[in-house]
Design a protein around this motif. Structure first.
Motif, PDB file in Angstrom:
ATOM      1  N   GLN A  72     -21.646  26.679  24.611  1.00  8.36           N
ATOM      2  CA  GLN A  72     -22.077  27.766  25.467  1.00  8.36           C
ATOM      3  C   GLN A  72     -22.587  27.145  26.758  1.00  8.36           C
ATOM      4  O   GLN A  72     -23.423  26.259  26.750  1.00  8.36           O
ATOM      5  CB  GLN A  72     -23.220  28.560  24.804  1.00  8.36           C
ATOM      6  N   GLY A 131     -32.625  27.182  22.970  1.00  4.94           N
ATOM      7  CA  GLY A 131     -31.250  27.370  22.537  1.00  4.94           C
ATOM      8  C   GLY A 131     -30.781  28.792  22.743  1.00  4.94           C
ATOM      9  O   GLY A 131     -31.550  29.678  23.138  1.00  4.94           O
ATOM     10  N   ILE A 137     -29.653  23.932  23.646  1.00  7.41           N
ATOM     11  CA  ILE A 137     -29.136  23.767  24.995  1.00  7.41           C
ATOM     12  C   ILE A 137     -29.952  22.742  25.783  1.00  7.41           C
ATOM     13  O   ILE A 137     -29.394  21.933  26.526  1.00  7.41           O
ATOM     14  CB  ILE A 137     -29.141  25.108  25.758  1.00  7.41           C
ATOM     15  N   CYS A 138     -31.280  22.755  25.606  1.00  3.99           N
ATOM     16  CA  CYS A 138     -32.107  21.900  26.453  1.00  3.99           C
ATOM     17  C   CYS A 138     -33.474  21.620  25.837  1.00  3.99           C
ATOM     18  O   CYS A 138     -33.920  22.305  24.909  1.00  3.99           O
ATOM     19  CB  CYS A 138     -32.299  22.545  27.830  1.00  3.99           C
ATOM     20  N   TYR A 224     -31.058  19.342  30.189  1.00  4.55           N
ATOM     21  CA  TYR A 224     -29.931  20.103  29.655  1.00  4.55           C
ATOM     22  C   TYR A 224     -28.834  19.168  29.169  1.00  4.55           C
ATOM     23  O   TYR A 224     -28.551  18.141  29.805  1.00  4.55           O
ATOM     24  CB  TYR A 224     -29.308  21.000  30.738  1.00  4.55           C
ATOM     25  N   SER A 228     -23.472  21.730  28.778  1.00  6.70           N
ATOM     26  CA  SER A 228     -23.960  23.082  28.517  1.00  6.70           C
ATOM     27  C   SER A 228     -24.617  23.732  29.719  1.00  6.70           C
ATOM     28  O   SER A 228     -25.199  24.799  29.601  1.00  6.70           O
ATOM     29  CB  SER A 228     -24.973  23.057  27.358  1.00  6.70           C
ATOM     30  N   TYR A 229     -24.554  23.110  30.877  1.00  8.11           N
ATOM     31  CA  TYR A 229     -25.293  23.635  32.020  1.00  8.11           C
ATOM     32  C   TYR A 229     -24.494  23.479  33.303  1.00  8.11           C
ATOM     33  O   TYR A 229     -23.846  22.456  33.524  1.00  8.11           O
ATOM     34  CB  TYR A 229     -26.629  22.895  32.170  1.00  8.11           C
TER      35      TYR A 229
END
Length: 239
Positions: A72, A131, A137-138, A224, A228-229
């Motif tokens: 994502q 998440g 995510i980070c 991140y 994902s970023y």
């Protein structure tokens, strides 16, 4: 079954597996030979199906490492200050947070200078893994002056927006953020927290959050996963 028909069937089986979460975002797929044995087809057939999924953006191929489910991707709208929770919900995803640390400590000289407080003044430090739909995510680290954030010391910030809690409990609404991004690689500790390999690329976002009137009340550092970023900004060339 003809090769083209086998490829289509294998493709559909993989799509179904992705849709039902058999392979999570960011996860590595089994080797091609394993997938071929599982679906009862040749490795060429599997490879054709994997390539089609890659063309659609569902999978990614990493040389020497294999096939991975596309993660994502978090992207910030240009010139808009959004919280992590708002970014997640805007994509129809559920924001999650696991608190790793939440304690009061003296500010460092650098933090005190950025926050405009006295040296060693007490600050609240909050460290969380963030998440979306349980996918990490980070790693998010926030520092706030205790003088304005005392109301958050005992608040459970699991799966909650720090910006929202700061506004609701402390009466402070962050109006502006000075934000900078730099690239790094994950060391052993960060790699374990983000679920990636040591040396994995990470993007580090550093922010200073200001309330109306220009008073700084928050220092944030977010690591991140590099896959994902995405950071966006409007850039204007002066006349």
């Amino acid at each position: 079954m003809r090769e083209s028909g086998a490829s289509m069937q294998t493709y559909r089986q993989l799509v179904d597996a992705l849709r039902h979460g058999v392979f999570a975002p960011g996860a590595r797929l089994p080797a091609e030979r394993v997938l071929a044995a599982r679906f009862g087809v040749s490795r060429v057939t599997v490879r054709n199906a994997l390539r089609r999924l890659a063309e659609e953006g569902r999978l990614e191929s990493v040389l020497g490492s294999g096939w991975f489910v596309a993660p994502q991707v978090v992207g910030e709208p240009p010139s808009v200050l959004q919280t992590f929770s708002e970014m997640a919900r805007a994509r129809g995803l559920r924001p999650t947070a696991r608190v790793l640390a939440q304690h009061v400590r003296p500010a460092t000289l650098g933090e005190a200078d950025q926050l405009g407080t006295a040296p060693a003044a007490e600050v609240l430090e909050v460290v969380r893994l963030r998440g979306m739909d349980e996918t990490v995510i980070c790693l998010d680290e926030s520092v706030l002056p205790l003088a304005v954030a005392a109301g958050l010391v005992d608040v459970d910030l699991t799966d909650r927006s720090l910006y929202a809690e700061l506004e609701e409990r402390c009466g402070l609404r962050i109006e502006r953020s000075a934000y900078a991004v730099r690239a790094e690689v994950a060391d052993a500790t960060l790699a374990g927290q983000l679920g990636v390999e040591v040396g994995w690329p990470v993007l580090v976002g550093a922010e200073v959050g200001y309330v109306e009137g220009g008073r700084p009340v928050l220092l944030g550092t977010t690591h991140y996963r590099g896959d994902s970023y995405r950071f966006q900004a409007d850039l204007f060339r002066p006349r």
